[in-house]
Design a protein around this motif. Structure first.
Motif, mmCIF file in Angstrom:
data_model
loop_
_atom_site.group_PDB
_atom_site.id
_atom_site.type_symbol
_atom_site.label_atom_id
_atom_site.label_comp_id
_atom_site.label_asym_id
_atom_site.label_seq_id
_atom_site.Cartn_x
_atom_site.Cartn_y
_atom_site.Cartn_z
ATOM 1 N N THR A 204 10.733 15.724 -6.225
ATOM 2 C CA THR A 204 9.297 15.536 -6.061
ATOM 3 C C THR A 204 9.036 14.181 -5.416
ATOM 4 O OG1 THR A 204 7.150 15.698 -7.186
ATOM 5 C CG2 THR A 204 8.949 14.640 -8.400
ATOM 6 N N ASN A 205 7.800 13.703 -5.474
ATOM 7 C CA ASN A 205 7.417 12.501 -4.734
ATOM 8 C C ASN A 205 8.120 11.239 -5.193
ATOM 9 O OD1 ASN A 205 4.931 14.412 -5.119
ATOM 10 N ND2 ASN A 205 4.484 13.317 -3.221
ATOM 11 N N THR A 206 8.518 11.191 -6.456
ATOM 12 C CA THR A 206 9.000 9.941 -7.043
ATOM 13 C C THR A 206 10.462 10.044 -7.445
ATOM 14 O OG1 THR A 206 8.156 10.706 -9.174
ATOM 15 C CG2 THR A 206 6.737 9.244 -7.879
ATOM 16 N N PRO A 207 11.106 8.908 -7.733
ATOM 17 C CA PRO A 207 12.512 8.944 -8.158
ATOM 18 C C PRO A 207 12.685 9.651 -9.500
ATOM 19 C CG PRO A 207 11.895 6.741 -7.423
ATOM 20 C CD PRO A 207 10.621 7.536 -7.534
ATOM 21 N N GLN A 208 13.861 10.227 -9.669
ATOM 22 C CA GLN A 208 14.203 10.882 -10.926
ATOM 23 C C GLN A 208 14.518 9.827 -11.980
ATOM 24 O OE1 GLN A 208 17.119 14.157 -10.697
ATOM 25 N NE2 GLN A 208 18.162 13.197 -12.432
ATOM 26 N N LEU A 209 13.926 10.006 -13.170
ATOM 27 C CA LEU A 209 14.195 9.091 -14.275
ATOM 28 C C LEU A 209 15.335 9.582 -15.163
ATOM 29 C CD1 LEU A 209 10.586 8.164 -15.485
ATOM 30 C CD2 LEU A 209 12.102 6.836 -13.995
ATOM 31 N N ALA A 210 15.404 10.898 -15.380
ATOM 32 C CA ALA A 210 16.404 11.427 -16.305
ATOM 33 C C ALA A 210 16.678 12.886 -16.004
ATOM 34 C CB ALA A 210 15.922 11.279 -17.752
#
Length: 917
Positions: A204-210
């Motif tokens: 998606t638009n943002t970095p993956q956190l987990a």
């Protein structure tokens, strides 16, 4: 095709037991008892177009459970709200969604809401206790559909036997993926979480956190919250993706990747190479670093073009991916141009967002204007300044319609939003910005843009904000000039006369609206037009400029000591207007000034000559020698501009008896150069030659019926069907198109067999491109049956329908297919259509190549009663009917002149039209 889930409707009618009827007993003899009806409260009345401003979102948290193999998905949406006015109803957007649960918490109290859908786009949530002013939290659980016949909302594609989910939310697609406040003015942070089956990933638009394992083989992907964004810029993908890293880019060393279907990462090498360079050049222009945390490029099969979603820019797969043996110069240049456009949006559209759709031009015009501005220094040999003028010519062509849109078109319904994505918004808006830049100066214009971005970063803005920034930087009233182009249709038509009658040399100018034959002139119009005149000065060419604010003006030529030998009143082709030179002024230019014009100025001259003929102000036989004259021009840009004049020898304007003369003219004029170029590239030849080759081959082969080229195309097609490497990628389309257009049923059968067996989408699309040139009506019917075949993907096969409507030999067959299968294609009240949403409004374009008043009337009679069910189609139909009217009038006025030119026999000259006032 699957049925879309219909919105839930909770208002029901309950029939109670008959009044006075006793359980187990019949009514009394002779009596008739009618059970009373008790109505549930009526569902709240939905908004007409825009959501009310009593409730606004401040933050979203969305969880989506999606399996690309399944059309249905589940979701939850938690929205933090700011309530400005007490209300019993919260209105949101939601289309094709079924709400299973709806609760709202405010002040520690949670209440259940009653959802209702009134109309397809709006979701009403009714509360028993009114909301109080202040904050609140809304929770919704729902199901939706990821369609496999759409290209907007959340949709599914099967690629090489594996399923993927992609999104396209601009302009109105987000409401089909989750309940939301789906308007550009609601710009807030979003946080997305995905549950996907093992073997798939989510982006998606943002970095993956987990990433963590869920139950029953599902995986959970959690992503960082976004910066404030409107709903139309949210994007995601789910599937078995591969990733190709690019180098870190920009002042903040942003991570970049190309994301592809499984097994295709290596095909993104060109995109991975050039994208960091483009981003850095844009940062240099804006003076502001790229604002987002990452930049992924996602390849999407069947997407219409590209989309500027921050952090996850999406591209049609054919644009962003290519195997080395299938790549071409045209594809690489198309990607660069598109990528500059999309990355320019990261500042103009994403960082600063329009407040409402009437200012869509702030996004699209600017990104289109920026493309040649960046490319001219990034790739100087690509002729970006001349390409800009070519685009200006295309915009002026679209703007010749009285029914054309404004750049800043008022939005009255959803159809107006859909129609905003057209050549006026992109092309005209870009050309007007280029004119303003020339008037203000490059440095001033750039500083004005930087001022605007810095002032509104992270928020919404309007056209007034943009124009105020330019005015503040330049000290000029920019709004008076720009608004005269933004808020009225059409283009200025400037008549220019060189005057040397005793006083100092000067050019007299008059303006009115440019109108073609067949269109009805509207009321008198005028513009605030920057005009620059090029002329020979002392030792070098000079330029004199004015801002034309009235119907008439004069431009002094201070560096001309005597009457100049020539003038050209559109220096560098920067002005957005059509130009008519007085007869003696034009004669001077053609005799003494033609070689002194820049390439961009020659492109303007050629395009304006065509426009004069289309307005009935120049005999076609006087304009067409310009086409003959550029046939051997070594400059690709000048030749391609000259080829616009082919419109004057279109088969639409000729009788069937004149077809042979037309083919001979095209063959004699362009055949020698096409045959010399041939179908096979040569070592060391320029990129311009490689770009020009397919254009000239198609022209001489299909328009000129050149027998040598036809025979060679047929032989190469047979080779290509056996070995896809037998034909150079640059010319595959030309080879197939020529062979099919002059082919027979046997060749058609071979291509259809190859289409059904082909696994590669890229090569299927090449085959479809060739089949779209079928000219036998019976074979066209076989092509069109593919659109009705449930085993075929109609999104891929639409090319066949539009291709058949393009050729006079097959147009009637295509239109009859449309009439016969209209309901199946566009859908009915109880059954969705086969075509993707929004495509129905474009169907009137099938009549755009007609040039017959009777057929125009028949098509209008069929379509006019149906425009009500296809939002946006009313304007399209009106424009198409005007295009046909223009053709009919041009044929009547110029037919004899065109015929005389083609046959070499003189014709009686038409009565000259009066010069503009």
């Amino acid at each position: 095709m699957p049925n879309l889930l219909r919105p839930v409707a909770l208002a029901t009618v309950t029939f109670l037991a008959a009044c006075g009827a006793r359980q187990g007993n019949a009514p009394a003899p002779g009596s008739v008892e009618t059970p009373p009806v008790v109505q549930a409260p009526a569902a709240p009345r939905p908004p007409a177009l825009r959501l009310p401003d009593d409730v606004r979102p401040t933050k979203y948290a969305i969880v989506l459970k999606m399996d690309p193999k399944a059309e249905s998905f589940e979701g939850t949406v938690d929205v933090m709200l700011e309530v400005a006015k007490a209300t019993n109803v919260i209105w949101m957007h939601g289309k094709g969604l079924i709400v299973k649960e709806a609760t709202l918490e405010q002040g520690g109290v949670t209440q259940t809401l009653k959802p209702s859908s009134s109309g397809e786009d709006f979701l009403g949530l009714t509360l028993e206790k009114p909301l109080a002013v202040g904050g609140a939290k809304l929770h919704l659980a729902y199901t939706g559909t990821a369609s496999e016949h759409e290209t907007s909302g959340a949709f599914r594609v099967n690629e090489d036997g594996e399923w993927y989910i992609y999104t396209q939310f601009e302009p109105l697609g987000a409401r089909r993926a989750f309940p939301s406040f789906d308007e550009p003015g609601f710009k807030v942070p979003w946080q997305l979480t995905f549950h996907v089956p093992e073997g798939n990933v989510a982006v998606t638009n943002t970095p993956q956190l987990a990433e963590e394992k869920g139950a029953d083989g599902w995986h959970i992907y959690r992503f960082a919250p976004t910066q404030p964004l409107p709903s139309y810029l949210i994007a995601f993908g789910v599937g078995p993706f591969d990733f190709l890293p690019a180098r870190d880019a920009g002042q903040k060393h942003v991570k970049m990747r190309v994301i592809t279907p499984r097994g295709r990462a290596s095909e993104g090498a060109w995109a991975a190479k050039v994208s960091p360079e483009i981003l850095e050049r844009l940062e240099g222009y804006f003076g502001i670093p790229y604002a987002y945390e990452k930049l992924d490029l996602l390849a999407v099969p069947l997407m219409g073009g590209a989309m500027e979603n921050p952090g996850l820019v999406t591209f049609n797969s054919r644009l962003v991916l290519a195997k080395p043996e299938e790549d071409s110069v045209g594809r690489q240049r198309a990607f660069v141009g598109t990528q500059v456009h999309e990355l320019a949006h990261q500042w103009f559209g994403d960082l600063v967002t329009m407040a409402w759709w009437d200012d869509l031009w702030l996004n699209e015009s600017f990104a289109s204007w920026m493309t040649p501005r960046i490319v001219e220094s990034y790739q100087p040999t690509w002729d970006a300044p001349v390409e800009r003028v070519q685009d200006r010519n295309g915009a002026l062509d679209a703007d010749s319609l009285v029914a054309a849109r404004f750049i800043r078109q008022p939005i009255h319904d959803a159809g107006d939003i859909q129609n905003a994505f057209d050549g006026i918004t992109y092309g005209k808006g870009s050309a007007v910005l280029a004119m303003a830049e020339t008037w203000l100066g490059r440095d001033v214009f750039q500083k004005g843009i930087q001022r605007y971005i810095r002032a509104h970063a992270g928020r919404n803005a309007t056209a007034k904000d943009f124009l105020d920034a330019l005015s503040a930087e330049s000290g000029k009233d920019v709004a008076q000039v720009m608004n005269s182009f933004l808020d009225q249709t059409g283009a200025p038509f400037i008549a220019a006369t060189l005057l040397c009658d005793g006083g100092k040399p000067r050019v007299a100018l008059t303006q009115q609206r440019y109108v073609r034959l067949g269109s009805k002139a509207p009321d008198a119009q005028s513009w605030k037009v920057p005009v620059c005149v090029k002329y020979p000065g002392e030792g070098k060419d000079a330029t004199a400029c004015t801002l034309m604010t009235e119907e008439k003006a004069e431009v002094a030529l201070p560096e001309a000591k005597a009457c100049p030998a020539w003038v050209f009143p559109n220096a560098d082709g920067a002005g957005y207007y059509r130009l008519r030179l007085a007869d003696d002024t034009r004669a001077k230019l053609m005799k003494s000034g033609l070689k002194r014009l820049s390439r961009a100025e020659r492109v303007v001259l050629l395009s304006d000559s065509l426009a004069l003929a289309q307005a009935g102000l120049m005999p076609a036989a006087d304009a067409l020698p310009l086409l003959t004259g550029v046939a051997e021009d070594p400059d690709r840009q000048v030749l391609e501009a000259g080829l616009e004049l082919m419109d004057l020898v279109s088969s639409r304007l000729l009788t069937q008896a004149q077809d042979a003369d037309r083919a001979r003219y095209v063959r004699d004029t362009f055949g020698p150069r096409a045959r010399k170029l041939g179908f096979k590239p040569r070592a060391g030849e320029s990129e311009d030659v490689r770009l020009l080759r397919p254009r000239l081959l198609m022209l001489a082969g299909n328009e000129g019926n050149d027998p040598k080229l036809i025979a060679e195309a047929r032989a190469l097609t047979e080779q290509w069907l056996k070995d896809r490497k037998a034909v150079a990628p640059d010319v595959v389309f030309a080879v197939l198109a020529i062979a099919v257009e002059h082919g027979d049923a046997a060749l058609h059968a071979k291509l259809m067999e190859a289409l059904r067996a082909e696994k590669s989408r890229y090569q299927r699309q090449q085959l479809l491109g060739g089949l779209s040139h079928t000219t036998d009506p019976q074979l066209v019917k076989a092509n069109l049956e593919l659109l009705l075949d449930p085993k075929q993907d109609v999104r891929e096969n639409l090319w066949l329908l539009m291709g058949a409507s393009r050729d006079p030999r097959t147009r009637d067959t295509a239109v009859e297919f449309l009439k016969t299968h209209f309901d199946a294609l566009v859908g009915t009240d109880d059954k969705p259509g086969l075509l993707p949403e929004g495509m129905g409004s474009r169907l009137p374009y099938m009549a755009a190549n007609d040039c017959d008043a009777g057929k125009r009337q028949e098509f209008a009679a069929f379509f006019e009663p149906r425009v009500g069910k296809l939002p946006g189609s009313e304007r399209v139909l009106r424009q198409v009917m005007e295009i046909v009217d223009q053709c009919v009038a041009l044929k009547e006025a110029q037919g004899a002149s065109i015929g005389a030119f083609l046959s070499g026999k003189p014709a009686k000259a038409p009565q000259a039209a009066p010069a503009p006032r």
